[in-house]
Motif scaffolding. Structure first.
Motif, PDB file in Angstrom:
ATOM      1  N   MET A   1       0.829  -1.198   0.000  1.00 50.51           N
ATOM      2  CA  MET A   1       0.000   0.000   0.000  1.00 50.51           C
ATOM      3  C   MET A   1       0.865   1.250   0.000  1.00 50.51           C
ATOM      4  SD  MET A   1      -2.906  -1.088   2.794  1.00 50.51           S
ATOM      5  CE  MET A   1      -3.648   0.538   2.752  1.00 50.51           C
ATOM      6  N   ASP A   2       0.526   2.185  -0.848  1.00 51.21           N
ATOM      7  CA  ASP A   2       1.197   3.472  -0.882  1.00 51.21           C
ATOM      8  C   ASP A   2       0.395   4.408   0.011  1.00 51.21           C
ATOM      9  OD1 ASP A   2       2.777   5.606  -1.473  1.00 51.21           O
ATOM     10  OD2 ASP A   2       2.065   5.867  -3.532  1.00 51.21           O
ATOM     11  N   ALA A   3       0.887   4.665   1.209  1.00 54.25           N
ATOM     12  CA  ALA A   3       0.099   5.406   2.196  1.00 54.25           C
ATOM     13  C   ALA A   3       0.903   6.541   2.810  1.00 54.25           C
ATOM     14  CB  ALA A   3      -0.369   4.464   3.306  1.00 54.25           C
ATOM     15  N   THR A   4       0.194   7.498   3.365  1.00 53.74           N
ATOM     16  CA  THR A   4       0.822   8.592   4.092  1.00 53.74           C
ATOM     17  C   THR A   4      -0.063   8.971   5.262  1.00 53.74           C
ATOM     18  OG1 THR A   4       1.873  10.759   3.862  1.00 53.74           O
ATOM     19  CG2 THR A   4      -0.248  10.457   2.770  1.00 53.74           C
ATOM     20  N   ALA A   5       0.502   9.652   6.247  1.00 48.74           N
ATOM     21  CA  ALA A   5      -0.244   9.991   7.463  1.00 48.74           C
ATOM     22  C   ALA A   5      -0.090  11.460   7.799  1.00 48.74           C
ATOM     23  CB  ALA A   5       0.258   9.131   8.633  1.00 48.74           C
ATOM     24  N   PHE A   6      -1.124  12.003   8.445  1.00 49.39           N
ATOM     25  CA  PHE A   6      -1.104  13.392   8.886  1.00 49.39           C
ATOM     26  C   PHE A   6      -1.419  13.456  10.370  1.00 49.39           C
ATOM     27  CE2 PHE A   6      -1.648  13.774   4.381  1.00 49.39           C
ATOM     28  CZ  PHE A   6      -1.011  14.960   4.037  1.00 49.39           C
ATOM     29  N   VAL A   7      -0.663  14.297  11.081  1.00 48.22           N
ATOM     30  CA  VAL A   7      -0.893  14.480  12.511  1.00 48.22           C
ATOM     31  C   VAL A   7      -0.831  15.970  12.834  1.00 48.22           C
ATOM     32  CG1 VAL A   7       0.058  12.240  13.168  1.00 48.22           C
ATOM     33  CG2 VAL A   7       1.562  14.232  13.048  1.00 48.22           C
ATOM     34  N   PRO A   8      -1.633  16.448  13.799  1.00 55.29           N
ATOM     35  CA  PRO A   8      -1.514  17.845  14.233  1.00 55.29           C
ATOM     36  C   PRO A   8      -0.313  17.996  15.147  1.00 55.29           C
ATOM     37  CG  PRO A   8      -3.252  16.737  15.449  1.00 55.29           C
ATOM     38  CD  PRO A   8      -2.753  15.747  14.433  1.00 55.29           C
ATOM     39  N   GLY A   9       0.379  19.122  15.031  1.00 57.48           N
ATOM     40  CA  GLY A   9       1.518  19.398  15.899  1.00 57.48           C
ATOM     41  C   GLY A   9       1.135  20.454  16.924  1.00 57.48           C
ATOM     42  N   TYR A  10       1.003  20.042  18.174  1.00 58.85           N
ATOM     43  CA  TYR A  10       0.577  20.967  19.228  1.00 58.85           C
ATOM     44  C   TYR A  10       1.773  21.719  19.790  1.00 58.85           C
ATOM     45  CZ  TYR A  10      -3.748  18.367  18.844  1.00 58.85           C
ATOM     46  OH  TYR A  10      -4.882  17.784  18.357  1.00 58.85           O
ATOM     47  N   HIS A  11       1.601  23.001  20.036  1.00 64.17           N
ATOM     48  CA  HIS A  11       2.710  23.832  20.483  1.00 64.17           C
ATOM     49  C   HIS A  11       2.983  23.709  21.979  1.00 64.17           C
ATOM     50  CE1 HIS A  11       3.784  26.099  16.802  1.00 64.17           C
ATOM     51  NE2 HIS A  11       2.573  25.715  16.437  1.00 64.17           N
ATOM     52  N   THR A  12       1.992  23.245  22.726  1.00 66.12           N
ATOM     53  CA  THR A  12       2.231  22.946  24.132  1.00 66.12           C
ATOM     54  C   THR A  12       2.488  21.453  24.238  1.00 66.12           C
ATOM     55  OG1 THR A  12       0.767  24.728  24.876  1.00 66.12           O
ATOM     56  CG2 THR A  12       1.281  22.980  26.460  1.00 66.12           C
ATOM     57  N   ALA A  13       3.626  21.083  24.774  1.00 62.84           N
ATOM     58  CA  ALA A  13       3.978  19.664  24.870  1.00 62.84           C
ATOM     59  C   ALA A  13       2.922  18.920  25.700  1.00 62.84           C
ATOM     60  CB  ALA A  13       5.358  19.503  25.503  1.00 62.84           C
ATOM     61  N   TRP A  14       2.431  17.792  25.185  1.00 64.30           N
ATOM     62  CA  TRP A  14       1.364  17.067  25.878  1.00 64.30           C
ATOM     63  C   TRP A  14       1.821  16.537  27.232  1.00 64.30           C
ATOM     64  CZ3 TRP A  14       2.078  11.997  27.231  1.00 64.30           C
ATOM     65  CH2 TRP A  14       3.087  11.307  26.567  1.00 64.30           C
ATOM     66  N   PHE A  15       3.138  16.325  27.396  1.00 63.18           N
ATOM     67  CA  PHE A  15       3.670  15.773  28.642  1.00 63.18           C
ATOM     68  C   PHE A  15       4.114  16.851  29.622  1.00 63.18           C
ATOM     69  CE2 PHE A  15       6.825  15.858  25.252  1.00 63.18           C
ATOM     70  CZ  PHE A  15       7.812  16.669  25.793  1.00 63.18           C
ATOM     71  N   ASN A  16       4.073  18.136  29.188  1.00 61.67           N
ATOM     72  CA  ASN A  16       4.493  19.232  30.061  1.00 61.67           C
ATOM     73  C   ASN A  16       3.845  20.521  29.577  1.00 61.67           C
ATOM     74  OD1 ASN A  16       5.732  21.225  31.553  1.00 61.67           O
ATOM     75  ND2 ASN A  16       7.833  20.521  31.164  1.00 61.67           N
ATOM     76  N   ARG A  17       2.796  20.965  30.271  1.00 65.73           N
ATOM     77  CA  ARG A  17       2.041  22.124  29.798  1.00 65.73           C
ATOM     78  C   ARG A  17       2.827  23.429  29.901  1.00 65.73           C
ATOM     79  NH1 ARG A  17      -1.002  24.766  34.039  1.00 65.73           N
ATOM     80  NH2 ARG A  17      -0.625  23.834  36.082  1.00 65.73           N
ATOM     81  N   TYR A  18       3.986  23.403  30.549  1.00 63.67           N
ATOM     82  CA  TYR A  18       4.820  24.605  30.637  1.00 63.67           C
ATOM     83  C   TYR A  18       5.861  24.670  29.514  1.00 63.67           C
ATOM     84  CZ  TYR A  18       2.762  24.769  35.282  1.00 63.67           C
ATOM     85  OH  TYR A  18       1.867  24.810  36.327  1.00 63.67           O
TER      86      TYR A  18
END
Length: 245
Positions: free
Chosen positions: A5-22
């Motif tokens: 299968m010729d496939a590709t994926a898209f993900v949103p890039g969040y500017h606040t790290a999910w593991f550290n809100r600071y």
């Protein structure tokens, strides 16, 4: 690629790290100049969404980011959450055109991505598209619903309104189930739960074991032992699996 299968994926890039809100992530600093920047709209506002190719192997992966739109993953602002999902769906077809990828199959993981279908279904660039929808969360509390917003503010063609509106609210799970040509849960039990939750869509719901189905993956000797009411201690598990330190 391994399954042809010729496939590709898209993900949103969040500017606040999910593991550290600071911790704030500067994608321009981390990734350099984006592959492209495409326009997206929500409730009269225009946003330029940057797209980076973040592939590390053979599987192409693209990250979509905008500091205001994708500021954090678990935002409590429902308008902002809805905006993220509407905008993300608009970006993907434009990015696919930029790289010259005429996808004919689209895979939605969770209902948050349901707005993608009206985008690709109305675009002649994509040849006879089909839609697969995977639900990972068979809990009503984890299914996206928006109570205080008008469908007309989303910029989605009116003909899709009946799919998005269920019980008087914007219901993305209902939309994804309505649009999908096939739906799957992530285990046999999960598939059955979905069919019971959404009987009107039961005929298109199946399942695919992703490793969380304990009955599927359990060693047959241990499964028989458990069925007979026994419990295995650590040493018994080691022995059954033929493990030696």
């Amino acid at each position: 690629p391994d399954v042809g299968m010729d496939a590709t994926a898209f993900v949103p890039g969040y500017h606040t790290a999910w593991f550290n809100r600071y911790q704030q992530i500067d994608y321009y600093k981390e990734l350099g100049i984006p592959m492209c920047t495409v326009p997206a709209y929500f409730d009269g506002e225009r946003f330029g969404i940057s797209v980076w190719n973040v592939s590390r192997g053979r599987q192409p992966i693209f990250l979509c980011a905008h500091q205001e739109v994708f500021d954090s993953l678990y935002t409590e602002d429902r308008r902002k959450r809805l905006r993220q999902e509407v905008v993300f769906a608009q970006v993907i077809p434009q990015a696919l055109k930029h790289i010259g990828f005429r996808a004919n199959r689209f895979w939605l993981n969770e209902s948050h991505t349901a707005f993608l279908w009206p985008q690709v279904a109305e675009d002649s660039y994509f040849p006879a598209p089909k839609l697969l929808f995977t639900n990972h969360t068979p809990e009503k509390s984890g299914m996206e619903r928006f109570y205080d917003f008008r469908f007309e503010s989303l910029g989605v063609d009116e003909k899709y309104k009946n799919a998005f509106i269920d019980g008087g609210v914007i219901d993305l799970t209902h939309a994804a189930l309505s649009f999908a040509h096939q739906v799957n849960g992530v285990s046999r039990e999960h598939g059955q739960i979905l069919r019971e939750m959404f009987p009107e869509f039961a005929k298109k719901i199946t399942h695919d074991t992703n490793g969380t189905d304990i009955q599927f993956w359990r060693n047959p000797h241990l499964a028989h032992h458990a069925k007979c009411g026994g419990r295995c201690d650590r040493e018994q598990c080691r022995e059954r699996h033929g493990y030696s330190p």
